[in-house]
Design an enzyme around this catalytic site. Sequence first.
Site, PDB file in Angstrom:
ATOM      1  N   ASP A  86      11.903  17.537   2.610  1.00 41.87           N
ATOM      2  CA  ASP A  86      12.456  16.281   2.135  1.00 41.87           C
ATOM      3  C   ASP A  86      13.891  16.098   2.641  1.00 41.87           C
ATOM      4  OD1 ASP A  86      12.538  13.855   0.879  1.00 41.87           O
ATOM      5  OD2 ASP A  86      12.931  14.654  -1.109  1.00 41.87           O
ATOM      6  N   CYS A 141      -2.230   4.957  14.765  1.00 43.45           N
ATOM      7  CA  CYS A 141      -3.293   4.627  13.830  1.00 43.45           C
ATOM      8  C   CYS A 141      -4.212   3.552  14.404  1.00 43.45           C
ATOM      9  CB  CYS A 141      -2.697   4.193  12.503  1.00 43.45           C
ATOM     10  SG  CYS A 141      -1.878   2.589  12.539  1.00 43.45           S
ATOM     11  N   CYS A 195      -5.151  -1.698  12.099  1.00 42.42           N
ATOM     12  CA  CYS A 195      -6.074  -2.678  11.515  1.00 42.42           C
ATOM     13  C   CYS A 195      -5.361  -3.746  10.691  1.00 42.42           C
ATOM     14  CB  CYS A 195      -7.113  -1.972  10.648  1.00 42.42           C
ATOM     15  SG  CYS A 195      -6.411  -1.150   9.185  1.00 42.42           S
ATOM     16  N   CYS A 203      -2.574  -2.283   5.763  1.00 42.75           N
ATOM     17  CA  CYS A 203      -1.382  -1.951   4.967  1.00 42.75           C
ATOM     18  C   CYS A 203      -0.421  -3.134   4.876  1.00 42.75           C
ATOM     19  CB  CYS A 203      -0.692  -0.714   5.523  1.00 42.75           C
ATOM     20  SG  CYS A 203      -0.244  -0.781   7.264  1.00 42.75           S
ATOM     21  N   CYS A 229       0.516  -5.119   1.252  1.00 42.77           N
ATOM     22  CA  CYS A 229       1.850  -4.803   0.733  1.00 42.77           C
ATOM     23  C   CYS A 229       2.317  -5.864  -0.263  1.00 42.77           C
ATOM     24  CB  CYS A 229       2.840  -4.708   1.889  1.00 42.77           C
ATOM     25  SG  CYS A 229       4.513  -4.278   1.361  1.00 42.77           S
ATOM     26  N   CYS A 251      10.650  -2.466  -0.082  1.00 45.35           N
ATOM     27  CA  CYS A 251       9.504  -1.671  -0.491  1.00 45.35           C
ATOM     28  C   CYS A 251       9.436  -1.572  -2.018  1.00 45.35           C
ATOM     29  CB  CYS A 251       9.626  -0.276   0.110  1.00 45.35           C
ATOM     30  SG  CYS A 251       8.310   0.862  -0.393  1.00 45.35           S
ATOM     31  N   CYS A 268       4.977   3.695  -5.020  1.00 44.72           N
ATOM     32  CA  CYS A 268       3.961   2.742  -4.561  1.00 44.72           C
ATOM     33  C   CYS A 268       2.950   3.473  -3.693  1.00 44.72           C
ATOM     34  CB  CYS A 268       4.594   1.602  -3.770  1.00 44.72           C
ATOM     35  SG  CYS A 268       3.403   0.344  -3.255  1.00 44.72           S
ATOM     36  N   CYS A 288      -0.072   0.902   0.444  1.00 45.41           N
ATOM     37  CA  CYS A 288      -0.357   1.042   1.884  1.00 45.41           C
ATOM     38  C   CYS A 288      -1.200   2.278   2.178  1.00 45.41           C
ATOM     39  CB  CYS A 288       0.927   1.045   2.700  1.00 45.41           C
ATOM     40  SG  CYS A 288       1.972   2.494   2.458  1.00 45.41           S
ATOM     41  N   CYS A 313      -5.665   2.074   3.274  1.00 47.86           N
ATOM     42  CA  CYS A 313      -5.790   2.562   4.653  1.00 47.86           C
ATOM     43  C   CYS A 313      -7.179   3.141   4.891  1.00 47.86           C
ATOM     44  CB  CYS A 313      -4.727   3.625   4.924  1.00 47.86           C
ATOM     45  SG  CYS A 313      -4.869   4.386   6.568  1.00 47.86           S
TER      46      CYS A 313
END
Length: 271
Positions: free
Chosen positions: A99, A161, A164, A167, A171, A177, A205, A208, A212
């Site tokens: 982190d 990814c 598509c 996400c 949202c 965010c 949250c 997203c 997926c």
Amino acid sequence: MIIEPIRAVMQEQGIELFGALPLVDCRIYNEGLLARRLPDCKSVLLFAVPYYNGLHPERNISLYAAARDYHLYFSLLEKSLVPKLQALFPKARLAVTADHSPIDERAAALRLGLGVKGDNHLLITKRYGSYVFLGEVLSTLPVEAFYENGEVPPPKEERECLHCGACQRACPSHEACLSAITQKKGELTKEEIDIMLRGGILWGCDVCQTVCPMNRGAEITPISFFREDTVYKLTAKEVEEMPKERFKERAFSFRGRNTVLRNLRLSEENK
């Protein structure tokens, strides 16, 4: 391939996704932090820690915060992991970070081929989807020490990814965010309150991630820490009465009790 003794040590911790990079192949975010943790660092053993324990649709906090604080997990992991690695490499100096890391962990994971880069800016792994924490062992070892016959595999191409658009479409906020809104101290604006209530998650949250398609079929974490003592839905009364020591062990304590209570009360007032 990573040498078998290291593989065995990592798998004993329930960690299946890992690899090693020379420090020169990592993007360094914080030179000062690196100097404080391990100034003569030469290599990084990076790993992905799965935390997924099912969707639990009635929850009102993010899945990552359901178990006790993941920072506590990494602290426990360091106490368990480092002595075992130290036994393999007695002369090495080692330090676990996560982190708050001196390196760009996602970029390192992509370089190692541990997953793909999602349009939601998350690393998406094949087995556990994007429900992973990233951590690493900083090491004074040359990277060749981690691999059989000292043969370091070439960097893997950074894949992406499916693009598509799921996400972005799902949202609840296309500017700030939702996770940042729920962790904001002080008063929220009417727009921020509307976004939070519309999202339905009062700390963090997951939107997203849950929409997926690459997260479908994500495996449940094998790590008991993330399956035990879980809380998926909070009430203001529960948070008010939660003992201080228990509250401090939860990820949602990060911004203080008043921040969590504000969100819960706003939700309860607007039912």
